[in-house]
Design a protein around this motif. Structure first.
Motif, PDB file in Angstrom:
ATOM      1  N   ALA A   7     -22.884 119.143 -16.344  1.00  0.00           N
ATOM      2  CA  ALA A   7     -23.502 117.852 -16.064  1.00  0.00           C
ATOM      3  C   ALA A   7     -23.226 116.942 -17.260  1.00  0.00           C
ATOM      4  O   ALA A   7     -23.558 117.281 -18.396  1.00  0.00           O
ATOM      5  CB  ALA A   7     -25.009 118.012 -15.858  1.00  0.00           C
ATOM      6  N   ILE A   8     -22.605 115.817 -16.991  1.00  0.00           N
ATOM      7  CA  ILE A   8     -22.245 114.859 -18.047  1.00  0.00           C
ATOM      8  C   ILE A   8     -22.898 113.529 -17.722  1.00  0.00           C
ATOM      9  O   ILE A   8     -22.704 112.980 -16.633  1.00  0.00           O
ATOM     10  CB  ILE A   8     -20.714 114.658 -18.125  1.00  0.00           C
ATOM     11  N   SER A   9     -23.684 113.017 -18.657  1.00  0.00           N
ATOM     12  CA  SER A   9     -24.290 111.703 -18.465  1.00  0.00           C
ATOM     13  C   SER A   9     -23.790 110.764 -19.557  1.00  0.00           C
ATOM     14  O   SER A   9     -23.989 111.015 -20.748  1.00  0.00           O
ATOM     15  CB  SER A   9     -25.813 111.782 -18.504  1.00  0.00           C
ATOM     16  N   VAL A  10     -23.142 109.678 -19.149  1.00  0.00           N
ATOM     17  CA  VAL A  10     -22.610 108.684 -20.086  1.00  0.00           C
ATOM     18  C   VAL A  10     -23.679 107.613 -20.297  1.00  0.00           C
ATOM     19  O   VAL A  10     -24.031 106.879 -19.369  1.00  0.00           O
ATOM     20  CB  VAL A  10     -21.309 108.067 -19.537  1.00  0.00           C
TER      21      VAL A  10
ATOM     22  N   VAL B  78     -16.740 117.155  -7.618  1.00  0.00           N
ATOM     23  CA  VAL B  78     -17.390 116.167  -8.493  1.00  0.00           C
ATOM     24  C   VAL B  78     -18.347 115.299  -7.687  1.00  0.00           C
ATOM     25  O   VAL B  78     -18.030 114.856  -6.579  1.00  0.00           O
ATOM     26  CB  VAL B  78     -16.347 115.243  -9.165  1.00  0.00           C
ATOM     27  N   ALA B  79     -19.511 115.042  -8.255  1.00  0.00           N
ATOM     28  CA  ALA B  79     -20.419 114.005  -7.754  1.00  0.00           C
ATOM     29  C   ALA B  79     -20.664 113.029  -8.883  1.00  0.00           C
ATOM     30  O   ALA B  79     -20.854 113.423 -10.036  1.00  0.00           O
ATOM     31  CB  ALA B  79     -21.736 114.600  -7.286  1.00  0.00           C
ATOM     32  N   MET B  80     -20.629 111.747  -8.579  1.00  0.00           N
ATOM     33  CA  MET B  80     -20.923 110.713  -9.568  1.00  0.00           C
ATOM     34  C   MET B  80     -22.034 109.822  -9.038  1.00  0.00           C
ATOM     35  O   MET B  80     -22.036 109.435  -7.866  1.00  0.00           O
ATOM     36  CB  MET B  80     -19.668 109.885  -9.858  1.00  0.00           C
TER      37      MET B  80
ATOM     38  N   LEU C  92     -21.517 113.996 -12.681  1.00  0.00           N
ATOM     39  CA  LEU C  92     -21.257 112.891 -13.608  1.00  0.00           C
ATOM     40  C   LEU C  92     -22.246 111.759 -13.337  1.00  0.00           C
ATOM     41  O   LEU C  92     -22.352 111.279 -12.212  1.00  0.00           O
ATOM     42  CB  LEU C  92     -19.819 112.394 -13.438  1.00  0.00           C
ATOM     43  N   VAL C  93     -22.953 111.345 -14.367  1.00  0.00           N
ATOM     44  CA  VAL C  93     -23.921 110.257 -14.262  1.00  0.00           C
ATOM     45  C   VAL C  93     -23.518 109.158 -15.244  1.00  0.00           C
ATOM     46  O   VAL C  93     -23.204 109.448 -16.404  1.00  0.00           O
ATOM     47  CB  VAL C  93     -25.350 110.733 -14.579  1.00  0.00           C
TER      48      VAL C  93
END
Length: 559
Positions: A270-273, A319-321, A35-36
């Motif tokens: 991979a999710i980038s907000v 999870v990694a943020m 998560l970014v």
């Protein structure tokens, strides 16, 4: 007495065994989430943590995970494309090759053209709205290293499913990598989700249904944005866009059954907000709207992770943020707080530089000598210099010499005042592409940061750094790119059965995510990875863990 001593030893061993088992973990997750949050500086979570109320929102990391307060990138081109590549590959620009969001290349016709970090002329867009003029496709082909997702696919013989999701194409693609099953991003005007023929010829049915569900219209309404205004620029500034991106990710996880892999191997998303970057550029990190966006994201994250708990089980999720870069305080906010800062137009030095270069070497065609200032690189026109008979080292050194004179001229115009004045622009460092490529840099922290920022894609160029909170910019907001700490500071948060919850104050880096997760997943590191395994936050592995049990299972030799 001896009996009592033996009894105490037995009790002590038993107690230690119980504690060890309680603190140990079964280290094989079903779903990995990278998560970014774009333009999310490393101080945000602690600055606003009193306002986070949801159990599985930001508190998933702050209260249930490993929270690192001092995570800094170790390079000096803090740009979206480079940051996402760094998180995905565990390498810096000198390893993965991505220096900027866009740069310039000569086409087959010999003309100079701007290309994006993910642009791929071999493919076309899929799912773009009717009437879209530019249907050029995208892929990770310019990313010169494998990602964590790529290595997971290779390690599982192609069985792991990897996806990328973001409002930005580069964020969705470069974090997830080359071997992903799909990457999805939005059309800027409509908010409609699209992809490229690199992955598929048409959108999956569930994605088409999501686009037709009215979700984009609901996000507009929730964000208070009228129809006709850019979804990306206007809705993208609001917490409604955070929920919109996470809702699409939930639809993907549900329909592709991520975390329920029939082969029993982990999947990865991979999710980038993008929302915090869009709003941050417009208003800066200290504006109340940015705090409202970060705090407003708490509920959306809580919904997302609660959904994962119900579908996959948080005990089965790792999870990694992090953030792709930090950000500088805006001129407006700095002025209000009495902190010297300066945004200034790049033309204040590129225009006199071009005139000085043309005076030294009259143009022989092929365009101007200076292409543009694309922070932190001053990009030069190789063809123009070569037409004038000028070598690369000669062109770059002369450009630096003239720049130094121009910035010295800014300082010489200062006069005495009885009220505080704006500072003049200060050029603190300038290194050439030749010096970066050949390793002719000082043995200092800054020299190391610049070395990690080299890419052949920038061509003839200079890497520039300015005074603290000084940046070439246009408009009222702020930007990011520099070697300064505020641009390099991002969060690093880990959640999962493998991690010891708590706050960690040692210096770490985003490249450590790929190294740590590759170790826990028992796979190869990405091809250019340079990070370290964050062993200080990892629990001991249980004797009966999945990995231990599987390692004890006899393997049939491959014939």
């Amino acid at each position: 007495m001896r009996f009592l001593q033996r009894w105490l030893v037995v009790v002590a061993v038993a107690v230690c065994s119980v504690v060890a088992r309680a603190d140990a973990y079964d280290g094989k997750p079903k779903l990995v989430v990278i998560l970014v949050f774009d333009q999310f500086r490393g101080d945000f979570l602690d600055r606003y943590r009193a306002d986070f109320k949801a159990k599985n929102g930001w508190n998933l990391f702050l209260k249930q995970g490993a929270h690192f307060t001092d995570c800094y990138y170790d390079y000096a081109n803090l740009i979206t494309a480079a940051g996402h590549s760094t998180i995905g590959t565990g390498a810096y620009t000198d390893g993965h090759g991505i220096p900027l969001n866009e740069w310039y290349e000569r086409g087959a016709d010999g003309k100079l053209r701007q290309v994006s970090s993910v642009q791929d002329d071999r493919y076309t867009l899929v799912g773009a709205p009717a009437g879209t003029k530019d249907l050029t496709g995208a892929s990770a082909h310019r990313e010169l290293a494998s990602t964590l997702g790529d290595e997971l696919v290779l390690a599982t013989g192609g069985k792991a499913r990897v996806y990328g999701v973001s409002m930005k194409d580069r964020a969705a693609i470069l974090t997830s990598g080359h071997a992903s099953k799909g990457a999805f991003w939005v059309d800027h005007d409509s908010g409609q989700w699209e992809t490229s023929t690199y992955w598929m010829k048409q959108l999956p049915t569930w994605a088409t249904e999501f686009n037709a569900s009215g979700a984009a219209d609901r996000a507009r309404t929730e964000g208070g944005v009228a129809t006709g205004l850019s979804f990306y620029e206007r809705v993208g500034r609001t917490a409604a866009s955070v929920r919109y991106q996470l809702d699409f990710a939930k639809a993907l996880i549900t329909n592709e059954k991520l975390g329920q892999n029939p082969a029993g191997v982990p999947d990865l998303i991979a999710i980038s907000v993008s929302s915090t970057d869009i709003n941050g550029h417009a208003f800066g990190p200290d504006d109340p709207s940015q705090k409202a966006l970060v705090v407003g994201s708490d509920a959306a994250l809580d919904e997302f992770f609660t959904y994962l708990d119900k579908t996959v089980g948080l005990k089965n999720v790792m999870v990694a943020m992090s953030g792709d870069h930090g950000v500088a305080t805006s001129q407006v906010s700095a002025d209000a707080m009495g902190m010297p800062a300066l945004d200034f137009p790049a033309t204040s030095f590129t225009e006199p530089l071009e005139k000085a270069l043309q005076k030294r070497w009259p143009l022989k065609g092929k365009g101007a000598y200076v292409i543009t200032m694309d922070n932190p690189y001053l990009l030069l026109n190789q063809a123009a210099f070569e037409a004038a008979g000028v070598r690369e080292d000669e062109a770059e050194n002369a450009t630096r010499e003239l720049l130094t004179q121009i910035f010295a001229g800014f300082a010489s115009t200062s006069t005495t005042h009885d009220v505080r004045q704006k500072d003049v622009p200060v050029l603190t460092h300038a290194y050439t592409s030749t010096e970066m490529r050949e390793g002719r840099l000082p043995d200092t922290q800054y020299g190391r940061l610049v070395a990690h920022s080299y890419s052949p894609y920038v061509g003839w160029a200079l890497h520039l750094n300015f005074g603290p909170y000084q940046f070439p910019w246009h408009g009222s907001g702020t930007t990011h790119f520099s070697a300064n700490s505020y641009d390099r500071h991002v969060p690093l948060e880990l959640f999962g059965a493998a991690f010891v919850p708590g706050t960690y104050h040692g210096v770490v880096a985003p490249v450590d995510i790929a190294a740590t997760f590759a170790s826990l997943l028992r796979i190869n590191r990405p091809s250019a990875a340079v990070g370290r395994v964050l062993t200080e936050a990892i629990k001991p592995e249980a004797a009966g863990s999945t990995w231990v049990r599987e390692s004890a299972t006899p393997h049939t030799a491959v014939k």
